[in-house]
Write a protein that holds these residues in place. Structure first.
Motif, PDB file in Angstrom:
ATOM      1  N   PRO A  71      -4.630  12.207   2.390  1.00 30.82           N
ATOM      2  CA  PRO A  71      -4.902  10.772   2.263  1.00 30.82           C
ATOM      3  C   PRO A  71      -5.284  10.082   3.564  1.00 30.82           C
ATOM      4  N   LEU A  72      -4.991  10.701   4.719  1.00 27.00           N
ATOM      5  CA  LEU A  72      -5.276  10.048   5.996  1.00 27.00           C
ATOM      6  C   LEU A  72      -6.347  10.770   6.799  1.00 27.00           C
ATOM      7  N   ASP A  73      -7.080  11.653   6.169  1.00 30.05           N
ATOM      8  CA  ASP A  73      -8.190  12.307   6.858  1.00 30.05           C
ATOM      9  C   ASP A  73      -9.398  11.375   6.805  1.00 30.05           C
ATOM     10  N   PRO A  74     -10.034  11.077   7.963  1.00 31.87           N
ATOM     11  CA  PRO A  74     -11.183  10.161   7.937  1.00 31.87           C
ATOM     12  C   PRO A  74     -12.377  10.683   7.154  1.00 31.87           C
ATOM     13  N   ALA A  75     -12.383  11.964   6.787  1.00 36.08           N
ATOM     14  CA  ALA A  75     -13.454  12.493   5.937  1.00 36.08           C
ATOM     15  C   ALA A  75     -13.143  12.313   4.457  1.00 36.08           C
ATOM     16  N   PHE A  76     -11.965  11.749   4.152  1.00 36.91           N
ATOM     17  CA  PHE A  76     -11.554  11.551   2.761  1.00 36.91           C
ATOM     18  C   PHE A  76     -11.198  10.094   2.464  1.00 36.91           C
ATOM     19  N   ALA A  77     -10.449   9.464   3.371  1.00 36.10           N
ATOM     20  CA  ALA A  77      -9.848   8.157   3.106  1.00 36.10           C
ATOM     21  C   ALA A  77     -10.910   7.089   2.898  1.00 36.10           C
ATOM     22  N   TYR A  78     -10.836   6.405   1.756  1.00 35.53           N
ATOM     23  CA  TYR A  78     -11.773   5.313   1.492  1.00 35.53           C
ATOM     24  C   TYR A  78     -11.061   4.200   0.738  1.00 35.53           C
ATOM     25  N   ASP A  79      -9.938   3.768   1.285  1.00 37.65           N
ATOM     26  CA  ASP A  79      -9.225   2.624   0.746  1.00 37.65           C
ATOM     27  C   ASP A  79      -8.626   1.844   1.899  1.00 37.65           C
ATOM     28  N   THR A  80      -8.350   0.591   1.659  1.00 39.19           N
ATOM     29  CA  THR A  80      -7.920  -0.304   2.729  1.00 39.19           C
ATOM     30  C   THR A  80      -6.629   0.165   3.387  1.00 39.19           C
ATOM     31  N   GLY A  81      -5.673   0.635   2.587  1.00 41.27           N
ATOM     32  CA  GLY A  81      -4.399   1.071   3.142  1.00 41.27           C
ATOM     33  C   GLY A  81      -4.552   2.206   4.130  1.00 41.27           C
ATOM     34  N   ASP A 111       0.847  -1.192   0.000  1.00 45.85           N
ATOM     35  CA  ASP A 111       0.000   0.000   0.000  1.00 45.85           C
ATOM     36  C   ASP A 111       0.882   1.241   0.000  1.00 45.85           C
ATOM     37  N   GLN A 112       0.472   2.220  -0.779  1.00 44.49           N
ATOM     38  CA  GLN A 112       1.220   3.463  -0.878  1.00 44.49           C
ATOM     39  C   GLN A 112       0.416   4.610  -0.267  1.00 44.49           C
ATOM     40  N   TYR A 113       1.117   5.506   0.404  1.00 45.87           N
ATOM     41  CA  TYR A 113       0.483   6.670   1.030  1.00 45.87           C
ATOM     42  C   TYR A 113       1.099   7.917   0.405  1.00 45.87           C
ATOM     43  N   VAL A 114       0.346   8.494  -0.517  1.00 45.58           N
ATOM     44  CA  VAL A 114       0.859   9.595  -1.334  1.00 45.58           C
ATOM     45  C   VAL A 114      -0.110  10.759  -1.278  1.00 45.58           C
ATOM     46  N   ALA A 115       0.423  11.952  -1.046  1.00 39.79           N
ATOM     47  CA  ALA A 115      -0.383  13.176  -1.104  1.00 39.79           C
ATOM     48  C   ALA A 115      -0.250  13.779  -2.498  1.00 39.79           C
ATOM     49  N   THR A 116      -1.377  14.058  -3.144  1.00 36.16           N
ATOM     50  CA  THR A 116      -1.384  14.608  -4.488  1.00 36.16           C
ATOM     51  C   THR A 116      -2.272  15.844  -4.527  1.00 36.16           C
ATOM     52  N   GLU A 117      -2.282  16.492  -5.658  1.00 35.28           N
ATOM     53  CA  GLU A 117      -3.148  17.666  -5.814  1.00 35.28           C
ATOM     54  C   GLU A 117      -4.617  17.270  -5.698  1.00 35.28           C
ATOM     55  N   ASP A 118      -4.979  16.123  -6.259  1.00 37.68           N
ATOM     56  CA  ASP A 118      -6.367  15.653  -6.166  1.00 37.68           C
ATOM     57  C   ASP A 118      -6.682  15.013  -4.821  1.00 37.68           C
ATOM     58  N   PHE A 177     -12.884  -4.382  -0.520  1.00 42.74           N
ATOM     59  CA  PHE A 177     -12.840  -5.072   0.749  1.00 42.74           C
ATOM     60  C   PHE A 177     -14.008  -4.541   1.568  1.00 42.74           C
ATOM     61  N   PRO A 178     -14.738  -5.406   2.258  1.00 42.88           N
ATOM     62  CA  PRO A 178     -15.936  -4.941   2.950  1.00 42.88           C
ATOM     63  C   PRO A 178     -15.640  -3.895   4.014  1.00 42.88           C
ATOM     64  N   ASP A 179     -16.526  -2.896   4.113  1.00 41.32           N
ATOM     65  CA  ASP A 179     -16.402  -1.876   5.154  1.00 41.32           C
ATOM     66  C   ASP A 179     -16.716  -2.447   6.524  1.00 41.32           C
ATOM     67  N   PHE A 180     -17.621  -3.410   6.559  1.00 40.11           N
ATOM     68  CA  PHE A 180     -18.041  -4.021   7.816  1.00 40.11           C
ATOM     69  C   PHE A 180     -18.686  -5.369   7.486  1.00 40.11           C
ATOM     70  N   PRO A 181     -18.802  -6.271   8.461  1.00 35.95           N
ATOM     71  CA  PRO A 181     -19.281  -7.623   8.162  1.00 35.95           C
ATOM     72  C   PRO A 181     -20.795  -7.734   8.057  1.00 35.95           C
ATOM     73  N   ASP A 182     -21.336  -7.296   6.928  1.00 36.32           N
ATOM     74  CA  ASP A 182     -22.753  -7.451   6.621  1.00 36.32           C
ATOM     75  C   ASP A 182     -22.898  -7.376   5.101  1.00 36.32           C
ATOM     76  N   PRO A 183     -23.820  -8.133   4.495  1.00 38.81           N
ATOM     77  CA  PRO A 183     -23.972  -8.104   3.038  1.00 38.81           C
ATOM     78  C   PRO A 183     -24.230  -6.711   2.471  1.00 38.81           C
ATOM     79  N   ASP A 184     -24.801  -5.822   3.269  1.00 40.71           N
ATOM     80  CA  ASP A 184     -25.082  -4.462   2.806  1.00 40.71           C
ATOM     81  C   ASP A 184     -23.831  -3.752   2.309  1.00 40.71           C
TER      82      ASP A 184
END
Length: 536
Positions: free
Chosen positions: A52-62, A41-48, A431-438
């Motif tokens: 990358p580590l703000d909980p209001a933005f981050a939506y990847d497993t890493g 997993d890579q942790y890179v800050a970009t213009e877009d 990867f599932p966000d939480f353990p439920d089919p939803d």
């Protein structure tokens, strides 16, 4: 000691596999020495993506694997899986039969890493911040069913929901529901860079070169109060540019544990040629891979084109050529190990029937070959991704119904372009966000979804998805999920390809490996120990 391969058994439940076992003691000792964990997993800050580590933005497993160690949530999924239990909360529960009102009582004595006390106003602020920022990543969709939040004193908060949602406790266990400091996280702006502050089990420091993290250091938080038991005092997470470099670091002893993403060749080599002092553990996995479509793009808007691709791709040959025993065909968004799974795509399309694809395109008046570009990320899901897309191209072009080219990009470029709908067809993993089919349905098809897809089936979004969330007994939602899966197979807004296993390799003086990566590929670093010790 010779390397052993451990295969962990699965317990099949509503969402399986989960690991069954008893809670561990704090036996074992690391002597203060850091346990070093490798990842691709890579942790890179970009213009877009400057945060990358703000909980209001981050939506990847890493990124979530950093946040789970540092940012506390009210609830968490326990060690062996199952229903969420209190973490930053001392107790939580629905207050009504309709599952529309959820009350939590915060633990007393919680502190942020800077020493400030944590109150329910911080909880309310943190969640409202995610909703207000409403980042295009789709992360706010996990919490968008919250209508209002009511606080009582310093410790009680009540969430009033817009619609019944039995999965809400799971959503409160995810990083976007994490509690952050009002001093350090502005209300309407992401926190750029790589600083993370919370009240979780570890404090965090990133060593950065340019715009990239080269080492992430997790140090035991002496003020932590919660449900988790730490079995070490320090862990270093080291990103590697590829799995080969990560493997060499394990062989040389520079790292203690090798996590995702190992290549099929590495796994087969470890099985066939054991190495002294290294143990390979096979774990249950709930990762899926699929093709996504911008259903308004000129090349993908015709349902017949998407259906023809579903007829043409041979999942079995794809997996045999690229992944071997590390994957199996997937015929729904919901994996086959989940009790609500149905083989909807197989029932409708079978596997590899170009003749039916040709007839379908002809009847729809679509000129062949259909020209498409398949976009994929080169560095996010492992090195085998490129070969996977080369194989898909060969299959589609081999039918003479398609004229396909492929194009790869690094995740830091790929994901913003995908979110902005610059790709008509693209490959993604989940990867599932939480353990439920939803978690395999809502993020793809509901409003404010992760893919930012224009696909909107009113029956799915307005009837079936809300209906599935009303069922407190999740097994009672099986018929609803079956209808949802059949509609997805008919409309093909996404095309499931395969579901995978996962592997972790570790030096044989590291214990707790079997608990340190769960079926959702979440790192639970507090489970690792260096030394033999005892524990259950």
């Amino acid at each position: 000691m010779n390397r052993k391969t451990l295969a962990l058994s699965a317990v099949i439940g509503l969402l399986a596999p989960v690991l069954a076992g008893c809670g561990g003691s704090d036996g074992g000792s690391d002597g203060g020495e850091a346990i070093v964990v490798g990842t691709t997993d890579q942790y890179v800050a970009t213009e877009d993506g400057p945060a990358p580590l703000d909980p209001a933005f981050a939506y990847d497993t890493g990124s979530w694997n950093v946040l789970r160690q540092t940012i506390q949530t009210l609830m968490h999924v326990p060690r062996g899986g199952g229903a969420p239990v209190p973490e930053a909360a001392s107790k939580c529960g629905f207050t009504d039969r309709e599952n529309e009102s959820y009350r939590c009582t915060l633990r007393e004595g919680l502190k942020f890493s800077g020493g400030d006390p944590v109150t329910v106003e911080d909880v309310k602020y943190s969640i409202q911040r995610v909703l207000d920022i409403k980042d295009p990543s789709g992360i706010s969709g996990l919490l968008s069913n919250i209508d209002t939040m009511e606080t009582n004193g310093d410790y009680e908060i009540v969430f009033h929901l817009k619609a019944p949602d039995a999965t809400f406790p799971y959503k409160l266990s995810t990083p976007p529901a994490g509690i952050v400091s009002q001093k350090l996280y502005e209300p309407n702006k992401l926190r750029d860079g790589f600083e993370v502050n919370g009240s979780g089990p570890y404090s965090f420091k990133a060593e950065v070169k340019g715009d990239t993290v080269v080492k992430a250091i997790f140090t035991k938080n002496p003020d932590y109060k919660g449900d988790l038991k730490l079995r070490n005092s320090k862990v270093e997470l080291r990103p590697f540019k590829d799995a080969d470099d990560m493997g060499k670091a394990l062989d040389s002893g520079d790292i203690d544990v090798m996590t995702r993403a190992m290549t099929p060749e590495q796994v087969h080599s470890m099985v066939d040629n054991p190495k002294e002092g290294v143990q390979l553990t096979e774990m249950p996995g709930l990762e899926i891979r699929y093709l996504g479509f911008d259903t308004e793009a000129p090349t993908a808007k015709e349902k017949a084109v998407r259906q023809a691709m579903a007829y043409t791709i041979d999942r079995g040959k794809l997996i045999t050529k690229v992944y071997g025993g590390m994957a199996e065909p997937l015929y729904s968004l919901i994996p086959s190990s989940v009790a609500t799974h149905t083989n909807s795509f197989f029932n409708k399309y079978g596997d590899a029937n170009p003749a039916k694809a040709a007839k379908l395109l002809e009847e729809a008046g679509i000129t062949t070959p259909v020209k498409l570009t398949l976009n994929y990320t080169t560095d996010h899901y492992g090195e085998a991704t490129a070969k996977e897309f080369e194989t898909i191209r060969e299959q589609l072009n081999g039918s003479r119904l398609f004229d396909v080219s492929i194009k790869g990009a690094e995740w830091s470029v790929f994901r913003p372009k995908q979110t902005k709908r610059e790709y008509a067809v693209y490959g993604m993993g989940w990867f599932p966000d939480f353990p439920d089919p939803d978690t395999y349905i809502g993020p793809f098809l509901d409003k404010d979804n992760f893919l930012n897809t224009p696909y909107n089936n009113p029956t799915l979004r307005n009837q079936l998805i809300p209906q599935s969330r009303r069922e407190a007994d999740r097994s009672a939602a099986s018929k609803t999920f079956a209808k949802i899966q059949d509609i997805i197979a008919e409309d093909v807004p996404v095309l499931p390809l395969w579901q995978g296993k996962q592997y972790v390799a570790a030096r044989d003086d590291i214990t707790g490996v079997e608990w340190a990566v769960n079926s959702s590929a979440e790192l639970l670093l507090w489970e690792l120990r260096k030394g033999t010790g005892t524990g259950s």
